[in-house]
Design a protein around this motif. Structure first.
Motif, PDB file in Angstrom:
ATOM      1  N   VAL A 281       0.680  -1.296   0.128  1.00 25.27           N
ATOM      2  CA  VAL A 281       0.347  -0.230   0.269  1.00 25.27           C
ATOM      3  C   VAL A 281       1.011   1.176   0.431  1.00 25.27           C
ATOM      4  CG1 VAL A 281      -1.441   1.613   1.643  1.00 25.27           C
ATOM      5  CG2 VAL A 281      -1.935  -1.357   1.230  1.00 25.27           C
ATOM      6  N   VAL A 282       2.288   1.541   0.787  1.00 24.35           N
ATOM      7  CA  VAL A 282       2.517   2.346   1.139  1.00 24.35           C
ATOM      8  C   VAL A 282       3.065   2.364  -0.732  1.00 24.35           C
ATOM      9  CG1 VAL A 282       5.581   3.129   0.839  1.00 24.35           C
ATOM     10  CG2 VAL A 282       3.796   2.423   2.895  1.00 24.35           C
ATOM     11  N   GLN A 283       3.920   1.434  -1.490  1.00 25.97           N
ATOM     12  CA  GLN A 283       4.688   2.155  -2.934  1.00 25.97           C
ATOM     13  C   GLN A 283       2.989   2.332  -3.916  1.00 25.97           C
ATOM     14  OE1 GLN A 283       5.543  -1.964  -4.321  1.00 25.97           O
ATOM     15  NE2 GLN A 283       7.008  -2.322  -2.591  1.00 25.97           N
ATOM     16  N   LEU A 284       1.936   1.692  -3.853  1.00 28.38           N
ATOM     17  CA  LEU A 284       0.919   2.509  -3.831  1.00 28.38           C
ATOM     18  C   LEU A 284       0.115   3.918  -3.978  1.00 28.38           C
ATOM     19  CD1 LEU A 284      -1.788  -0.973  -3.928  1.00 28.38           C
ATOM     20  CD2 LEU A 284      -0.686  -0.016  -5.519  1.00 28.38           C
ATOM     21  N   LEU A 285       0.511   4.365  -2.516  1.00 29.59           N
ATOM     22  CA  LEU A 285       0.030   5.303  -2.771  1.00 29.59           C
ATOM     23  C   LEU A 285       1.490   6.300  -2.937  1.00 29.59           C
ATOM     24  CD1 LEU A 285      -0.837   4.979   1.339  1.00 29.59           C
ATOM     25  CD2 LEU A 285      -2.174   5.729  -0.631  1.00 29.59           C
TER      26      LEU A 285
ATOM     27  N   PRO B 241       1.159  13.197  -4.432  1.00 30.69           N
ATOM     28  CA  PRO B 241       1.776  14.225  -5.764  1.00 30.69           C
ATOM     29  C   PRO B 241       3.411  14.457  -6.354  1.00 30.69           C
ATOM     30  CG  PRO B 241       0.978  15.619  -4.092  1.00 30.69           C
ATOM     31  CD  PRO B 241       0.690  14.304  -3.676  1.00 30.69           C
ATOM     32  N   LYS B 242       4.580  13.832  -5.442  1.00 34.49           N
ATOM     33  CA  LYS B 242       5.421  13.465  -5.804  1.00 34.49           C
ATOM     34  C   LYS B 242       6.113  12.416  -4.691  1.00 34.49           C
ATOM     35  CE  LYS B 242       5.139  16.272  -0.875  1.00 34.49           C
ATOM     36  NZ  LYS B 242       6.389  16.914  -0.597  1.00 34.49           N
TER      37      LYS B 242
ATOM     38  N   CYS C  92       9.093  14.461  -0.340  1.00 34.99           N
ATOM     39  CA  CYS C  92       8.344  14.158   0.610  1.00 34.99           C
ATOM     40  C   CYS C  92       9.426  14.116   2.580  1.00 34.99           C
ATOM     41  CB  CYS C  92       7.145  13.456   1.267  1.00 34.99           C
ATOM     42  SG  CYS C  92       6.328  12.895   0.026  1.00 34.99           S
ATOM     43  N   ASN C  93       8.891  16.001   2.870  1.00 36.45           N
ATOM     44  CA  ASN C  93       8.665  15.900   4.620  1.00 36.45           C
ATOM     45  C   ASN C  93       8.776  14.619   5.398  1.00 36.45           C
ATOM     46  OD1 ASN C  93       6.574  16.506   5.332  1.00 36.45           O
ATOM     47  ND2 ASN C  93       7.147  18.499   4.553  1.00 36.45           N
ATOM     48  N   LYS C  94       9.645  14.411   6.305  1.00 37.93           N
ATOM     49  CA  LYS C  94       8.967  13.492   7.678  1.00 37.93           C
ATOM     50  C   LYS C  94       7.462  13.884   7.489  1.00 37.93           C
ATOM     51  CE  LYS C  94      13.697  12.414   7.447  1.00 37.93           C
ATOM     52  NZ  LYS C  94      13.864  10.781   6.611  1.00 37.93           N
ATOM     53  N   THR C  95       7.500  14.609   7.525  1.00 36.94           N
ATOM     54  CA  THR C  95       5.288  14.719   8.554  1.00 36.94           C
ATOM     55  C   THR C  95       4.551  14.325   7.399  1.00 36.94           C
ATOM     56  OG1 THR C  95       6.149  16.421   9.842  1.00 36.94           O
ATOM     57  CG2 THR C  95       3.959  16.541   9.077  1.00 36.94           C
ATOM     58  N   GLU C  96       5.354  14.278   5.699  1.00 35.24           N
ATOM     59  CA  GLU C  96       4.265  13.483   4.997  1.00 35.24           C
ATOM     60  C   GLU C  96       4.562  12.041   4.969  1.00 35.24           C
ATOM     61  OE1 GLU C  96       4.489  17.727   2.414  1.00 35.24           O
ATOM     62  OE2 GLU C  96       6.366  15.967   1.654  1.00 35.24           O
TER      63      GLU C  96
END
Length: 412
Positions: free
Chosen positions: A246-250, A256-257, A262-266
């Motif tokens: 699911v992580v890969q799919l997201l 969108p990037k 992505c920053n750590k919070t994202e």
């Protein structure tokens, strides 16, 4: 001596400079540079003192798959499982009672109302002690051993097969980890269920566990191990296998990037979302075994066969399922969030494997490998050519030397 009484010619301005020089004489010379003179007007143009600040000490980076890495994953697992399971104890109390006595606890709201009416608000947190200890032990094995087995199996499979069969490695690593984690959990799970579902049995871990041993022996703590494996191993395989995919799919279809941007919070937000989605699947696949575990530990002398006959297959899948979906989805999302938050805190990346290689990636990798082999072959040929040429030059030089020696002997 008062600073204003210090002798210093030159008026008020120079006197002020003398006072500053006197103050600097009280400081260690290591904290400033430059000189101060009180006898010349040039002092007005002197540079500002420069203070020496020590450079910050860099935190030691944890090497992937080192003992420090596995230690960090184990601590993260303890925090994620111990804290989250303890936090949802009220839901767990109602869920277990709905499974063991569905006639009395007919619904989620009714279950909460009945529990509070009969035991007060404190009845909703019964069994928090064995829950916290048991799931902390389980979390240590679940996450720490998963990282170990996943890497171990990947090394055994080799880079190409590890990339090609990622999901199988996730499933094998998580199943192996949960096998050992459940052995650590089982005694505490048995105590928890007894405390939560048998009125007046015990108050918590300290009196509940010894009472089970005194009544049923050590075996009483582990009679639910087989159904616990039946519940937890499929649950954990789904938890890790679904989460990783699911992580890969997201990241591929929703975010969108790329992850690297992505920053750590994202990234932690993605971890929670993927964990929650995985938790819904976990609840469904492990529900029948969860019902059996609750009944086995609550009803003395019961067996798996007798309980299946009593409950029926349909109710094994449905008793307490809606509440468990909410509970397990939230639980799993929070667990991945806490686990990855701790990993980020100690300087490790968030969880989630790189996507498996596409056909294009595989072709490019094969092409690169062929080019590397070609380059290596070319280098070997050049080395061999240089070696042969060097030997030929040595032989020619030696022949010339012999020829010169022969001429000298012949009198030329």
């Amino acid at each position: 001596v008062p600073l204003h009484s210090l002798p210093c010619p030159g008026g008020h301005h120079i006197r002020h400079k003398c006072i500053m020089a006197s103050l600097r004489d009280l400081l260690p010379s290591s904290v400033y540079t430059g000189a101060c003179s009180s006898s010349t007007p040039a002092m007005a143009a002197s540079t500002t003192p420069k203070f020496m600040v020590p450079a910050p000490v860099e935190t030691k980076k944890i090497e992937m798959y080192s003992p420090e890495f596995y230690r960090a994953c184990t601590i993260g697992g303890i925090l994620s499982c111990g804290l989250t399971h303890t936090a949802v104890t009220p839901l767990d109390v109602v869920k277990c009672n709905m499974q063991t006595d569905p006639a009395k606890y007919k619904s989620i709201s009714g279950g909460f109302a009945t529990t509070v009416r009969e035991n007060g608000v404190r009845g909703l947190v019964k069994g928090w002690g064995p829950t916290f200890v048991g799931y902390s032990v389980q979390g240590a094995g679940k996450f720490g051993l998963y990282e170990y087995f996943k890497h171990k199996y990947a090394v055994m499979a080799g880079p190409e097969n590890a990339a090609k069969y990622q999901t199988l490695l996730f499933l094998a690593g998580s199943a192996s980890a949960e096998f050992f984690a459940d052995i650590g959990l089982c005694a505490f799970e048995a105590t928890k269920v007894k405390v939560q579902t048998v009125p007046g049995f015990a108050n918590g871990l300290s009196d509940g566990l010894p009472k089970i041993v005194s009544q049923e022996g050590i075996g009483g703590l582990f009679k639910g191990l087989t159904p616990l494996w039946g519940r937890q191993i499929p649950y954990t395989m789904m938890k890790f296998g679904a989460f990783e995919n699911v992580v890969q799919l997201l990241y591929s279809n929703v975010v969108p990037k790329p992850k690297a941007e992505c920053n750590k919070t994202e990234q932690l937000g993605v971890s929670f979302a993927a964990g929650y989605i995985a938790g819904v699947f976990c609840a469904v696949v492990s529900q029948p075994a969860d019902n059996l575990v609750s009944k086995l530990n609550a009803v003395k002398g019961s067996t798996i066969g007798s309980l299946i006959k009593e409950i029926g297959w349909a109710k094994l899948f449905t008793n307490g399922l809606p509440l468990r979906i909410v509970m397990v989805g939230t639980l799993t999302g929070l667990q991945w969030g806490i686990y990855d938050a701790y990993k980020v805190y100690v300087g490790l990346p968030t969880s989630g494997a790189a996507p498996p290689p596409t056909a294009s990636d595989t072709a490019d990798a094969a092409k690169d490998k062929a080019l590397n082999l070609k380059d290596q072959a070319s280098d070997k040929i050049d080395e061999a050519t240089d070696f042969v040429k060097g030997k030929a030059d040595e032989a020619a030089d030696k022949a010339n030397d012999l020829k010169e020696q022969a001429k000298k002997k012949a009198g030329y």
